[in-house]
Write a protein that holds these residues in place. Structure first.
Motif, PDB file in Angstrom:
ATOM      1  N   ASN A  35       0.615  -1.262  -0.352  1.00 41.57           N
ATOM      2  CA  ASN A  35       0.258  -0.113   0.052  1.00 41.57           C
ATOM      3  C   ASN A  35       0.475   1.054   0.799  1.00 41.57           C
ATOM      4  O   ASN A  35       0.189   1.719  -0.812  1.00 41.57           O
ATOM      5  CB  ASN A  35      -0.415  -0.153   1.275  1.00 41.57           C
ATOM      6  CG  ASN A  35      -2.096  -0.893   1.203  1.00 41.57           C
ATOM      7  OD1 ASN A  35      -2.384  -1.262  -0.125  1.00 41.57           O
ATOM      8  ND2 ASN A  35      -2.714  -1.565   2.107  1.00 41.57           N
ATOM      9  N   ARG A  36       2.104   0.923   0.609  1.00 40.66           N
ATOM     10  CA  ARG A  36       2.758   2.441   0.591  1.00 40.66           C
ATOM     11  C   ARG A  36       3.664   2.594  -0.333  1.00 40.66           C
ATOM     12  O   ARG A  36       3.643   4.217  -1.315  1.00 40.66           O
ATOM     13  CB  ARG A  36       3.842   1.873   1.803  1.00 40.66           C
ATOM     14  CG  ARG A  36       4.993   3.708   2.137  1.00 40.66           C
ATOM     15  CD  ARG A  36       3.950   4.798   2.532  1.00 40.66           C
ATOM     16  NE  ARG A  36       5.217   5.890   3.001  1.00 40.66           N
ATOM     17  CZ  ARG A  36       4.954   6.804   2.207  1.00 40.66           C
ATOM     18  NH1 ARG A  36       3.957   6.994   1.186  1.00 40.66           N
ATOM     19  NH2 ARG A  36       5.451   7.436   2.397  1.00 40.66           N
ATOM     20  N   LEU A  37       3.517   1.635  -1.166  1.00 46.59           N
ATOM     21  CA  LEU A  37       4.671   1.726  -3.000  1.00 46.59           C
ATOM     22  C   LEU A  37       3.309   2.119  -3.336  1.00 46.59           C
ATOM     23  O   LEU A  37       3.723   3.358  -4.198  1.00 46.59           O
ATOM     24  CB  LEU A  37       4.598  -0.239  -3.121  1.00 46.59           C
ATOM     25  CG  LEU A  37       5.841  -0.624  -3.519  1.00 46.59           C
ATOM     26  CD1 LEU A  37       5.860  -1.899  -3.154  1.00 46.59           C
ATOM     27  CD2 LEU A  37       7.067   0.178  -3.702  1.00 46.59           C
ATOM     28  N   GLY A  38       1.903   1.570  -3.342  1.00 44.25           N
ATOM     29  CA  GLY A  38       1.043   2.324  -4.173  1.00 44.25           C
ATOM     30  C   GLY A  38       1.295   3.937  -3.710  1.00 44.25           C
ATOM     31  O   GLY A  38       0.866   4.674  -4.640  1.00 44.25           O
ATOM     32  N   GLU A  39       1.526   4.281  -2.388  1.00 38.52           N
ATOM     33  CA  GLU A  39       1.599   6.065  -2.127  1.00 38.52           C
ATOM     34  C   GLU A  39       2.663   6.415  -3.167  1.00 38.52           C
ATOM     35  O   GLU A  39       2.595   7.939  -3.624  1.00 38.52           O
ATOM     36  CB  GLU A  39       1.252   5.993  -0.637  1.00 38.52           C
ATOM     37  CG  GLU A  39       0.085   5.507  -0.229  1.00 38.52           C
ATOM     38  CD  GLU A  39      -0.051   5.643   1.587  1.00 38.52           C
ATOM     39  OE1 GLU A  39       1.092   5.754   1.808  1.00 38.52           O
ATOM     40  OE2 GLU A  39      -0.550   5.000   2.151  1.00 38.52           O
ATOM     41  N   GLN A  40       3.990   5.701  -3.251  1.00 35.21           N
ATOM     42  CA  GLN A  40       4.660   6.381  -4.119  1.00 35.21           C
ATOM     43  C   GLN A  40       4.429   6.503  -5.030  1.00 35.21           C
ATOM     44  O   GLN A  40       5.644   7.480  -5.496  1.00 35.21           O
ATOM     45  CB  GLN A  40       5.912   5.591  -3.005  1.00 35.21           C
ATOM     46  CG  GLN A  40       6.152   6.461  -1.197  1.00 35.21           C
ATOM     47  CD  GLN A  40       7.734   5.620  -0.994  1.00 35.21           C
ATOM     48  OE1 GLN A  40       7.345   4.433  -0.414  1.00 35.21           O
ATOM     49  NE2 GLN A  40       8.851   6.014  -1.482  1.00 35.21           N
ATOM     50  N   TYR A  41       4.238   5.352  -5.751  1.00 37.73           N
ATOM     51  CA  TYR A  41       4.283   5.291  -6.942  1.00 37.73           C
ATOM     52  C   TYR A  41       2.927   4.685  -7.875  1.00 37.73           C
ATOM     53  O   TYR A  41       3.643   4.889  -8.966  1.00 37.73           O
ATOM     54  CB  TYR A  41       5.076   3.975  -7.516  1.00 37.73           C
ATOM     55  CG  TYR A  41       6.484   4.133  -7.054  1.00 37.73           C
ATOM     56  CD1 TYR A  41       7.631   4.969  -7.889  1.00 37.73           C
ATOM     57  CD2 TYR A  41       7.122   3.754  -5.893  1.00 37.73           C
ATOM     58  CE1 TYR A  41       9.075   4.800  -7.038  1.00 37.73           C
ATOM     59  CE2 TYR A  41       8.525   3.613  -5.029  1.00 37.73           C
ATOM     60  CZ  TYR A  41       9.631   4.500  -5.600  1.00 37.73           C
ATOM     61  OH  TYR A  41      10.460   4.858  -5.036  1.00 37.73           O
ATOM     62  N   GLY A  42       2.236   5.408  -7.466  1.00 43.66           N
ATOM     63  CA  GLY A  42       0.814   4.866  -7.390  1.00 43.66           C
ATOM     64  C   GLY A  42      -0.025   3.703  -7.896  1.00 43.66           C
ATOM     65  O   GLY A  42       1.219   2.960  -7.709  1.00 43.66           O
ATOM     66  N   GLN A  43      -0.919   4.027  -7.963  1.00 40.48           N
ATOM     67  CA  GLN A  43      -2.353   2.390  -7.631  1.00 40.48           C
ATOM     68  C   GLN A  43      -1.828   1.660  -8.194  1.00 40.48           C
ATOM     69  O   GLN A  43      -2.228   0.428  -8.192  1.00 40.48           O
ATOM     70  CB  GLN A  43      -3.742   2.839  -7.108  1.00 40.48           C
ATOM     71  CG  GLN A  43      -3.449   3.849  -6.208  1.00 40.48           C
ATOM     72  CD  GLN A  43      -3.139   3.813  -4.256  1.00 40.48           C
ATOM     73  OE1 GLN A  43      -4.079   1.877  -4.530  1.00 40.48           O
ATOM     74  NE2 GLN A  43      -3.099   4.390  -4.494  1.00 40.48           N
ATOM     75  N   GLN A  44      -1.465   1.307 -10.094  1.00 39.30           N
ATOM     76  CA  GLN A  44      -0.975   0.848 -10.774  1.00 39.30           C
ATOM     77  C   GLN A  44      -0.339  -0.112 -10.051  1.00 39.30           C
ATOM     78  O   GLN A  44      -0.359  -1.856 -10.462  1.00 39.30           O
ATOM     79  CB  GLN A  44      -0.796   0.948 -11.888  1.00 39.30           C
ATOM     80  CG  GLN A  44       0.201   1.555 -12.425  1.00 39.30           C
ATOM     81  CD  GLN A  44       0.993   3.184 -11.580  1.00 39.30           C
ATOM     82  OE1 GLN A  44       0.087   3.761 -11.083  1.00 39.30           O
ATOM     83  NE2 GLN A  44       2.162   3.811 -11.630  1.00 39.30           N
ATOM     84  N   VAL A  45       0.751   0.332  -9.117  1.00 38.91           N
ATOM     85  CA  VAL A  45       1.962  -0.896  -8.319  1.00 38.91           C
ATOM     86  C   VAL A  45       0.916  -1.637  -7.323  1.00 38.91           C
ATOM     87  O   VAL A  45       1.657  -2.890  -8.185  1.00 38.91           O
ATOM     88  CB  VAL A  45       3.093  -0.040  -7.749  1.00 38.91           C
ATOM     89  CG1 VAL A  45       3.724  -0.474  -7.711  1.00 38.91           C
ATOM     90  CG2 VAL A  45       3.884   0.653  -8.880  1.00 38.91           C
ATOM     91  N   SER A  46       0.314  -0.883  -6.895  1.00 45.01           N
ATOM     92  CA  SER A  46      -0.083  -1.643  -5.466  1.00 45.01           C
ATOM     93  C   SER A  46      -0.840  -2.740  -6.568  1.00 45.01           C
ATOM     94  O   SER A  46      -1.401  -4.312  -5.906  1.00 45.01           O
ATOM     95  CB  SER A  46      -1.102  -1.605  -4.556  1.00 45.01           C
ATOM     96  OG  SER A  46      -1.466  -0.380  -4.446  1.00 45.01           O
TER      97      SER A  46
END
Length: 88
Positions: A35-46
């Protein structure tokens, strides 16, 4: 606490990096890291790693120190490095 995430394949293209470092609270899980990755790099990542049921069926997450397979609900520890791999 900080956790390092090693990314492979399409995740590198989505984030622009092979190594991401995220800050998560104590007692965090793999899902918190994603979820933190998604916050940093965009929801397409999470969305490429987890779905509503946990880890996507085409994705594996391993703890680098011992190659232990992790689930979305596995705890992470300060200083952990986890690798996200898409199954071929």
């Amino acid at each position: 606490m900080n956790v390092t995430v090693k990314l492979t394949g399409p995740m590198v293209a989505r984030t622009g990096t092979r190594d991401a470092r995220v800050a998560v609270p104590e007692k965090a899980t793999v899902e918190d890291v994603v979820n933190r990755l998604g916050e940093q790099y965009g929801q397409q990542v999470s969305a490429g790693i987890v779905d509503g049921f946990g880890l996507r069926s085409d994705t594996r997450v391993l703890r680098e120190s011992n190659h232990e397979p992790l689930s979305a609900h596995s705890p992470v520890e300060a200083g952990d490095t986890v690798r996200v791999q898409l199954n071929a």
